[in-house]
Motif scaffolding. Sequence first.
Motif, PDB file in Angstrom:
ATOM      1  N   UNK A  38      -0.029   7.164   0.674  1.00  0.00           N
ATOM      2  CA  UNK A  38       0.306   6.819   2.057  1.00  0.00           C
ATOM      3  C   UNK A  38       1.298   5.663   2.094  1.00  0.00           C
ATOM      4  N   UNK A  39       1.039   4.633   1.302  1.00  0.00           N
ATOM      5  CA  UNK A  39       1.919   3.461   1.292  1.00  0.00           C
ATOM      6  C   UNK A  39       3.328   3.822   0.831  1.00  0.00           C
ATOM      7  N   UNK A  40       3.433   4.669  -0.191  1.00  0.00           N
ATOM      8  CA  UNK A  40       4.754   5.086  -0.673  1.00  0.00           C
ATOM      9  C   UNK A  40       5.462   5.922   0.392  1.00  0.00           C
ATOM     10  N   UNK A  41       4.744   6.856   0.992  1.00  0.00           N
ATOM     11  CA  UNK A  41       5.331   7.728   2.004  1.00  0.00           C
ATOM     12  C   UNK A  41       5.822   6.927   3.213  1.00  0.00           C
ATOM     13  N   UNK A  42       5.041   5.931   3.622  1.00  0.00           N
ATOM     14  CA  UNK A  42       5.381   5.144   4.811  1.00  0.00           C
ATOM     15  C   UNK A  42       6.161   3.874   4.480  1.00  0.00           C
ATOM     16  N   UNK A  43       6.449   3.653   3.203  1.00  0.00           N
ATOM     17  CA  UNK A  43       7.172   2.463   2.733  1.00  0.00           C
ATOM     18  C   UNK A  43       6.495   1.172   3.177  1.00  0.00           C
ATOM     19  N   UNK A  44       5.156   1.167   3.190  1.00  0.00           N
ATOM     20  CA  UNK A  44       4.412  -0.042   3.544  1.00  0.00           C
ATOM     21  C   UNK A  44       4.246  -0.962   2.342  1.00  0.00           C
ATOM     22  N   UNK A  45       4.071  -0.376   1.186  1.00  0.00           N
ATOM     23  CA  UNK A  45       3.979  -1.130  -0.058  1.00  0.00           C
ATOM     24  C   UNK A  45       5.060  -0.618  -0.996  1.00  0.00           C
ATOM     25  N   UNK A  46       5.492  -1.500  -1.848  1.00  0.00           N
ATOM     26  CA  UNK A  46       6.492  -1.130  -2.843  1.00  0.00           C
ATOM     27  C   UNK A  46       5.871  -1.422  -4.201  1.00  0.00           C
ATOM     28  N   UNK A  47       5.874  -0.410  -5.062  1.00  0.00           N
ATOM     29  CA  UNK A  47       5.228  -0.499  -6.361  1.00  0.00           C
ATOM     30  C   UNK A  47       6.261  -0.299  -7.460  1.00  0.00           C
ATOM     31  N   UNK A  48       5.994  -0.961  -8.575  1.00  0.00           N
ATOM     32  CA  UNK A  48       6.776  -0.729  -9.781  1.00  0.00           C
ATOM     33  C   UNK A  48       5.816  -0.512 -10.930  1.00  0.00           C
ATOM     34  N   UNK A  49       6.195   0.383 -11.814  1.00  0.00           N
ATOM     35  CA  UNK A  49       5.435   0.652 -13.026  1.00  0.00           C
ATOM     36  C   UNK A  49       6.221   0.151 -14.223  1.00  0.00           C
ATOM     37  N   UNK A  50       5.505  -0.390 -15.192  1.00  0.00           N
ATOM     38  CA  UNK A  50       6.077  -0.702 -16.495  1.00  0.00           C
ATOM     39  C   UNK A  50       5.738   0.490 -17.389  1.00  0.00           C
ATOM     40  N   UNK A  51       6.751   1.149 -17.889  1.00  0.00           N
ATOM     41  CA  UNK A  51       6.569   2.366 -18.665  1.00  0.00           C
ATOM     42  C   UNK A  51       6.980   2.134 -20.119  1.00  0.00           C
ATOM     43  N   UNK A  52       6.103   2.555 -21.020  1.00  0.00           N
ATOM     44  CA  UNK A  52       6.408   2.602 -22.440  1.00  0.00           C
ATOM     45  C   UNK A  52       6.477   4.086 -22.776  1.00  0.00           C
ATOM     46  N   UNK A  53       7.664   4.634 -22.734  1.00  0.00           N
ATOM     47  CA  UNK A  53       7.824   6.087 -22.851  1.00  0.00           C
ATOM     48  C   UNK A  53       7.228   6.736 -21.622  1.00  0.00           C
TER      49      UNK A  53
END
Length: 147
Positions: A38-53
Motif C-alpha cells: 500500500x505504501x509503495x502504491x500510494x507513495x506514502x513511504x519510500x523504501x530502499x533495499x541493500x542487495x547482495x546479488x
Amino acid sequence: MTIQITAVTKSNVRQVADLQHDLWPEHPLLDLIVAAQTAVRQAKSHYWLAMDGTQAVGFCEVTLRHDYVEGADTSPTGYLEGIYVLPDRRQQGIGTQLVKEAARWLRSQRVSSMGSDVAMDNTVSQEFHQALGFKEVNRLVHYLRKN
C-alpha cells in the motif's frame, strides 16, 4: 560481492517485508506485506533495499512528515521509520549506504532534514545514528495506565 542499493517497487516489496519482520517480529508478516504494498502504491513511504546479488541484506524506510518532528524547524521533514541490516552483514557500511541513499532522495524532494527515533536502551542504534550525523534532540518516556 558489491552491495547495490535499490528502490523498492511492487516487484520486490516482499523482500522488504521479510526484513521488516526480522526487525519487528511482533507484527504479522502478512500485515507488513500489505502495508508495504500500500505504501509503495500510494507513495506514502519510500523504501530502499541493500542487495547482495539477489539477496536482500538490509532495508530502510523514509516518510515525509508534515506534522511536528522533534527538533525540526522545517516541514516536511524526512523521517527514518526503520532501518535494518541482517546481523551477519553489519559493520560493513550497508546501513550507512542506505541512509545516504535516503538522504539523497530527500534532497531531491527539497527536504533539508531527517528525523529518527531509537529506543533508550538500544545503544548500538544510538551510536549508529550519531556516527551518521544525527544529533539527539530529546528523550521521552512513555507511560500507560489501565482504567
